[in-house]
Design an enzyme around this catalytic site. Structure first.
Site, PDB file in Angstrom:
ATOM      1  N   GLU A 167      -2.841  10.429  -0.444  1.00  0.00           N
ATOM      2  CA  GLU A 167      -4.075   9.625  -0.507  1.00  0.00           C
ATOM      3  C   GLU A 167      -4.475   9.201   0.906  1.00  0.00           C
ATOM      4  O   GLU A 167      -5.653   9.170   1.254  1.00  0.00           O
ATOM      5  CB  GLU A 167      -3.858   8.386  -1.390  1.00  0.00           C
ATOM      6  N   GLU A 168      -3.450   8.880   1.684  1.00  0.00           N
ATOM      7  CA  GLU A 168      -3.728   8.356   3.025  1.00  0.00           C
ATOM      8  C   GLU A 168      -4.316   9.417   3.948  1.00  0.00           C
ATOM      9  O   GLU A 168      -4.792   9.098   5.021  1.00  0.00           O
ATOM     10  CB  GLU A 168      -2.440   7.744   3.626  1.00  0.00           C
TER      11      GLU A 168
ATOM     12  N   ASP B 270       0.847  -1.209   0.000  1.00  0.00           N
ATOM     13  CA  ASP B 270       0.000   0.000   0.000  1.00  0.00           C
ATOM     14  C   ASP B 270       0.876   1.250   0.000  1.00  0.00           C
ATOM     15  O   ASP B 270       1.249   1.736   1.051  1.00  0.00           O
ATOM     16  CB  ASP B 270      -0.910  -0.042   1.227  1.00  0.00           C
TER      17      ASP B 270
ATOM     18  N   ASP C 119      -4.526   0.443  -6.402  1.00  0.00           N
ATOM     19  CA  ASP C 119      -4.167   0.683  -5.005  1.00  0.00           C
ATOM     20  C   ASP C 119      -4.216  -0.661  -4.295  1.00  0.00           C
ATOM     21  O   ASP C 119      -5.291  -1.224  -4.118  1.00  0.00           O
ATOM     22  CB  ASP C 119      -5.164   1.680  -4.396  1.00  0.00           C
TER      23      ASP C 119
HETATM   24  N1  TRP Z   1      -7.063   3.168  -0.129  1.00  0.00           N
HETATM   25  C1  TRP Z   1      -6.854   2.402   1.086  1.00  0.00           C
HETATM   26  C2  TRP Z   1      -5.483   2.807   1.596  1.00  0.00           C
HETATM   27  O1  TRP Z   1      -4.679   3.264   0.873  1.00  0.00           O
HETATM   28  C3  TRP Z   1      -6.888   0.921   0.851  1.00  0.00           C
HETATM   29  C4  TRP Z   1      -8.221   0.420   0.464  1.00  0.00           C
HETATM   30  C5  TRP Z   1      -9.191   0.023   1.296  1.00  0.00           C
HETATM   31  C6  TRP Z   1      -8.753   0.313  -0.851  1.00  0.00           C
HETATM   32  N2  TRP Z   1     -10.284  -0.353   0.604  1.00  0.00           N
HETATM   33  C7  TRP Z   1     -10.044  -0.190  -0.700  1.00  0.00           C
HETATM   34  C8  TRP Z   1      -8.251   0.572  -2.099  1.00  0.00           C
HETATM   35  C9  TRP Z   1     -10.843  -0.419  -1.820  1.00  0.00           C
HETATM   36  C10 TRP Z   1      -9.043   0.335  -3.201  1.00  0.00           C
HETATM   37  C11 TRP Z   1     -10.326  -0.150  -3.055  1.00  0.00           C
HETATM   38  O2  TRP Z   1      -5.230   2.663   2.744  1.00  0.00           O
HETATM   39 ZN    ZN Z   2      -3.559   2.750  -0.397  1.00  0.00          ZN
END
Ligand code: TRP
Ligand code: ZN
Ligand code: CA
Length: 433
Positions: free
Chosen positions: A167-168, A133, A196
């Site tokens: 993004e986080e 991630d 992602d």
């Molecule tokens: N975007 C989240 C992160 O970066 C991870 C994530 C959780 C995700 N559920 C998702 C990414 C569904 C894509 C689709 O921590």
């Molecule tokens: Zn992520």
């Protein structure tokens, strides 16, 4: 020595070169159709992950927004793209009192009114290196962009790749990018593909349930591999595609699962264990060990498949295929070698649109003179030391072969005319419509 030639030739320059080579009409013209996506080498994707891990290690163990490891990650990806011939832009924004960065890379060419985008968030959380991630999505998108450059792909659509910051912290970078994109530019984006977390250690194969055409493109890819997929449900809108979707851009993407636990039904389907898809999600153990190679390999190939499939407008040739998959090594600065395909059972002459599939693995395509030789010895030039220092020739050429009798031994003739770089013919394929 390699001669100095432009790194990339435009379609017009390529046609001019073919004209100089004595070709007429449409013979030798590059086809925009029927170009299959290349295989994305897993080793290259993993090397990017190793490099991102080193960046985190050298910067306090993470690549989080506002930390030095994030900017170092941006600079790392940018340098690779610049070297490959991309037009790159760093976009700055502010979030939580720190400067954030998005990286945008445009592949020159294509219809500016039809832009296909793919992207991934490049930031990690502060607790770890963020290799699944989202080093995984970042590396797969990077290697796909490099594969576009290596193959000299000139799709009908314009290609744009993005790496998002923060993004986080709530999709901050991608929201900023979209907010800065004028309405007229937004409407030119025909699709945005998001990646992602695509190498989870206990993976599932999830496809976003958004734009039907994009979704189907991914599903077709996995169906071809015989890998079952499910619709992504672990938090719709939890990644950067939501920023694009919110302004009406068609979106899609892939995901191998985060903290949710794999069900026993999913274990039966995909293997693994009935534990979290990624037990290291947002933790310090999200390092280079936190990757399932098979998932990363399949998903990286799926990224490339979707980019290729969604960026052309014409359909691949269908018809009778004659193929020689035997490898033929091409001696460095040496004699020409050939790969032969024996065509049988076709009545009359070859078509005016003979699809000639060429797959040559080589470290410097500018060394190579590549010809199609008809059964009677007529020569059709396919590539004459074009493409500069790009490697490999993986391309389908359309040749007007209507003056040739179809049946007989057709040869792909390859000669390496400069020393140092070497390679081999990987595949030679003729498709009769
Ligand atoms: N975007 C989240 C992160 O970066 C991870 C994530 C959780 C995700 N559920 C998702 C990414 C569904 C894509 C689709 O921590
Ligand atoms: Zn992520
Ligand atoms: Ca050479």
């Amino acid at each position: 020595m390699n001669i100095s030639v432009p790194r990339r030739v435009t379609a017009v320059a390529a046609l001019a070169a073919l004209a100089l080579a004595g070709l007429t009409g449409t013979a030798g013209a590059e086809s925009r159709a029927a170009v299959a996506a290349p295989d994305i080498p897993l080793a290259n994707v993993k090397q990017h992950l190793t490099d991102l891990q080193s960046i985190a290690t050298a910067n306090g163990g993470n690549r989080a927004h506002g930390r030095t490891g994030y900017k170092a990650s941006i600079d790392f990806v940018k340098a690779k793209l610049d070297a490959a011939g991309y037009t790159t832009t760093i976009q700055q924004f502010t979030s939580s009192g720190a400067t954030g960065y998005n990286l945008i890379a445009d592949w020159p060419g294509g219809d500016p009114n039809q832009v296909l985008m793919a992207g991934a968030h490049l930031d990690s959380v502060s607790s770890g290196a963020g290799i699944n991630d989202n080093g995984s999505g970042s590396a797969a998108v990077l290697e796909t962009a490099l594969a576009v450059a290596r193959s000299g792909y000139q799709p009908s659509k314009h290609l744009r790749f993005g790496w998002w910051g923060a993004e986080e912290l709530g999709l901050v970078g991608s929201k900023y990018y979209v907010s800065q994109l004028p309405t007229a530019e937004r409407s030119k984006v025909s699709g945005y593909l998001n990646f992602d977390m695509i190498g989870s250690p206990n993976p599932g194969y999830f496809v976003y349930d958004d734009d039907p055409a994009i979704e189907q493109t991914f599903k077709n890819y996995f169906a071809g591999l015989g890998v079952p997929t499910e619709i992504e449900t672990e938090g719709d809108g939890r990644s950067d595609h939501a920023s694009f979707k919110n302004v009406g851009i068609p979106v899609g993407g892939l995901f191998t699962g985060a903290s949710r636990v794999k069900t026993s039904a999913q274990v039966s389907k995909w293997g693994g264990t009935a534990t979290a898809f990624d037990r290291c999600y947002h933790s310090s153990c999200d390092n280079t060990s936190n990757i399932n190679d098979t998932a990363l390999d399949r998903n990286s190939d799926a990224v490339a498949h979707a980019i290729w499939a969604l960026s052309g407008t014409t359909t691949p040739p269908t018809g009778t295929v004659f193929e020689n998959t035997a490898d033929v090594s091409v001696p460095d600065n040496g004699a020409a070698v050939t790969s032969t395909v024996n065509v049988t059972g076709i009545t009359g002459n070859a078509p005016s649109n003979l699809a000639v599939g060429v797959d040559i693995v080589h470290t410097y395509r500018g060394d190579l003179v590549v010809d199609l030789v008809a059964p009677d010895g007529s020569v059709y030039s396919l590539s004459n030391r074009s493409g500069g220092s790009a490697d490999n020739i993986v391309q389908t050429f359309t040749v007007n072969a209507s003056s040739e009798v179809a049946n007989g031994a057709w040869k792909l003739r390859v000669q390496d005319k400069a020393s140092v770089d070497t390679g081999y013919i990987n595949n030679f394929k003729l498709t009769f419509p």
